[in-house]
Design a protein around this motif. Structure first.
Motif, PDB file in Angstrom:
ATOM      1  N   TYR A  77      -0.923  -0.920  -9.573  1.00  0.00           N
ATOM      2  CA  TYR A  77       0.528  -0.984  -9.357  1.00  0.00           C
ATOM      3  C   TYR A  77       0.867  -1.582  -7.990  1.00  0.00           C
ATOM      4  CZ  TYR A  77       1.612   1.751 -13.499  1.00  0.00           C
ATOM      5  OH  TYR A  77       1.758   2.169 -14.785  1.00  0.00           O
ATOM      6  N   PHE A  78      -0.018  -1.356  -7.009  1.00  0.00           N
ATOM      7  CA  PHE A  78       0.314  -1.809  -5.654  1.00  0.00           C
ATOM      8  C   PHE A  78       0.173  -3.324  -5.509  1.00  0.00           C
ATOM      9  CE2 PHE A  78      -1.495   2.578  -5.110  1.00  0.00           C
ATOM     10  CZ  PHE A  78      -0.251   3.182  -5.201  1.00  0.00           C
ATOM     11  N   LEU A  79      -0.550  -3.939  -6.466  1.00  0.00           N
ATOM     12  CA  LEU A  79      -0.706  -5.395  -6.409  1.00  0.00           C
ATOM     13  C   LEU A  79       0.650  -6.088  -6.554  1.00  0.00           C
ATOM     14  CD1 LEU A  79      -3.844  -5.614  -8.736  1.00  0.00           C
ATOM     15  CD2 LEU A  79      -3.823  -6.097  -6.286  1.00  0.00           C
ATOM     16  N   SER A  80       1.591  -5.398  -7.249  1.00  0.00           N
ATOM     17  CA  SER A  80       2.884  -6.039  -7.508  1.00  0.00           C
ATOM     18  C   SER A  80       3.917  -5.797  -6.397  1.00  0.00           C
ATOM     19  CB  SER A  80       3.462  -5.511  -8.831  1.00  0.00           C
ATOM     20  OG  SER A  80       3.770  -4.135  -8.674  1.00  0.00           O
ATOM     21  N   VAL A  81       3.531  -5.081  -5.351  1.00  0.00           N
ATOM     22  CA  VAL A  81       4.489  -4.887  -4.241  1.00  0.00           C
ATOM     23  C   VAL A  81       4.732  -6.264  -3.603  1.00  0.00           C
ATOM     24  CG1 VAL A  81       4.849  -3.767  -2.003  1.00  0.00           C
ATOM     25  CG2 VAL A  81       3.737  -2.495  -3.854  1.00  0.00           C
TER      26      VAL A  81
END
Ligand code: SAM
Length: 425
Positions: A265-269
């Motif tokens: 999920y953090f890849l899309s920040v």
């Protein structure tokens, strides 16, 4: 700085540099945070709920705790089994630890040898005055639950008096008890709420009060809405981006302190889109799990377009100066890491990376930890390295508190702004 000036400077800034050439600092988050407020102080007793209890008045520790120096326990008759050999990931983690260990011990030694700081440490939790009883008795809202339960939650900002001729509204309330000239009622979720004044604002949500520091903004939303923060122009982007993701780990989920998210999920920040034209320094908190460290360095930073620059360590001590745990304990190290990297701005090409100021590696920041997972305010130690004009534009992602001059985003950025964490000046 002259030795004699250090205590006064610490009192004001909350930061104590042990030697001019050393990378070790001691930080009192309460003093640092207080610089964000005019009419309130962060309450030391609520900031420091842990690590002050000393059941039998522990003597002041003057030695470093390592597994070799632990008091010897009586040996059991049956021979202890050899620990299983380390797997490949554990070996990497061990190598990193062996690299950090001497730096951490050296920094800790500086603290233990500094009697004036050890004296200060024991008094850090003393409140100057108590918080009103009513504030402690009220129930603290969970914004994570409210986001599910209340469709249109509103926040009322009691804006302070700017001009003497403005009409006063007296807020008759135990805590707020402020004179304000205007009440602004705004959506609390999925909305940029701003205190654009030079004074603290007392905000109200469902009868609880929240202290909003001067020139601060918050955007309270789920990760799904983070793109709403992307500025229309990159020159309104950010020069310092602090990220403290809700990494999955047994402790956060078992204790249900806050929801956690799988790493992907953090890849899309959208770090790139949040970056200022002049570029940004990105500071990412990671725990000691090797899986996270390698994910952060090998996948997350590259996906965000961030080039690795340095690692800082946050070393946690108790009020008597000793480490909160054995430095060699594999799964509960008394330190965490902050990985720093640079990202070039839109108009800059990647060669601009080389123009960023090299970050002095391996700073060791010592503090007595606050509440569960609450990170110390480290921005002052980073400012020298932040690219762009002054003052820089700063944002904290997955924040649980606000800072003067900053934008805070997360699903509970007002958590530590609840008035129970403050006392009136
Ligand atoms: N830096 C904070 C501090 O010092 O107090 C701690 C942040 S904590 C590690 C991670 C935060 O991310 C928690 O407040 C958690 O509720 C929040 N979070 C978890 N899932 C989220 C989501 N889907 N969207 C936004 N925030 C989320």
């Amino acid at each position: 700085m002259a030795e004699s000036q250090k205590p006064a400077s610490f009192n004001e800034s909350g930061i104590y540099f042990f030697n001019d050439d050393s990378n070790a600092v001691f930080l009192d988050p309460v003093r640092v945070l207080n610089r964000s407020y005019n009419r309130f102080n962060v309450s030391p007793s609520t900031y420091y709920p842990r690590f002050f209890e000393s059941p039998r008045n522990e003597p002041l520790s003057t030695t470093v705790t390592t597994s070799e120096q632990q008091p010897k326990r009586k040996r059991k008759r049956n021979k202890k089994k050899e620990p299983p050999p380390l797997n490949a990931r554990e070996q990497i983690a061990n190598r990193r630890h062996q690299e950090a260990r001497p730096l951490l011990l050296k920094a800790h030694e500086s603290l233990l040898q500094c009697t004036e700081m050890l004296d200060v440490l024991r008094t850090l939790r003393n409140d100057s005055c108590g918080c009103s009883k009513r504030e402690h008795e009220s129930v603290q809202h969970s914004f994570i639950d409210l986001a599910r339960e209340v469709l249109h939650l509103e926040v009322t900002l009691n804006m302070p008096l700017r001009e003497p001729q403005q009409q006063l509204i007296e807020i008759n309330d135990d805590f707020a008890n402020v004179q304000c000239c205007e009440q602004r009622v705004l959506p609390a979720f999925n909305n940029l709420v701003t205190n654009d004044t030079e004074d603290d604002v007392v905000a109200e949500i469902l009868n609880n009060h929240y202290i909003v520091p001067r020139q601060s903004c918050f955007y309270m939303s789920d990760l799904g809405q983070i793109r709403n923060l992307i500025p229309a122009n990159a020159d309104s982007g950010f020069n310092l981006i602090v990220v403290d993701p809700p990494w999955e780990n047994a402790s956060a989920s078992q204790k249900s302190r806050y929801p956690t998210l799988p790493n992907r999920y953090f890849l899309s920040v959208p770090i790139k889109q949040l970056t200022h034209t002049d570029g940004a320094l990105v500071a990412l908190w990671v725990t000691n799990r090797e899986k996270l460290r390698s994910f952060a360095e090998n996948e997350l930073f590259p996906a965000w377009g961030v080039g690795y620059a340095a690692t800082f360590y946050w070393l946690k001590v108790k009020a008597n100066g000793s480490l909160i745990g054995d430095i060699d304990l594999f799964h509960h190290r008394p330190y965490e890491c902050l990985i720093l990297g640079y990202i070039a701005g839109k108009v800059n090409n990647s060669s601009k990376h080389s123009k960023f100021k090299p970050v002095k590696d391996h700073h060791v920041i010592m503090t007595i930890p606050g509440d569960y997972s609450r990170k110390p305010p480290i921005a002052d130690l980073l400012l020298d390295y932040v690219p762009g004009l002054r003052p820089p534009r700063c944002i904290e992602l997955f924040a649980r508190e606000l800072t003067a001059g900053w934008v805070s985003w997360g699903n509970e950025p007002l958590h530590f702004q609840d008035s129970r964490y403050f006392v009136k000046r």
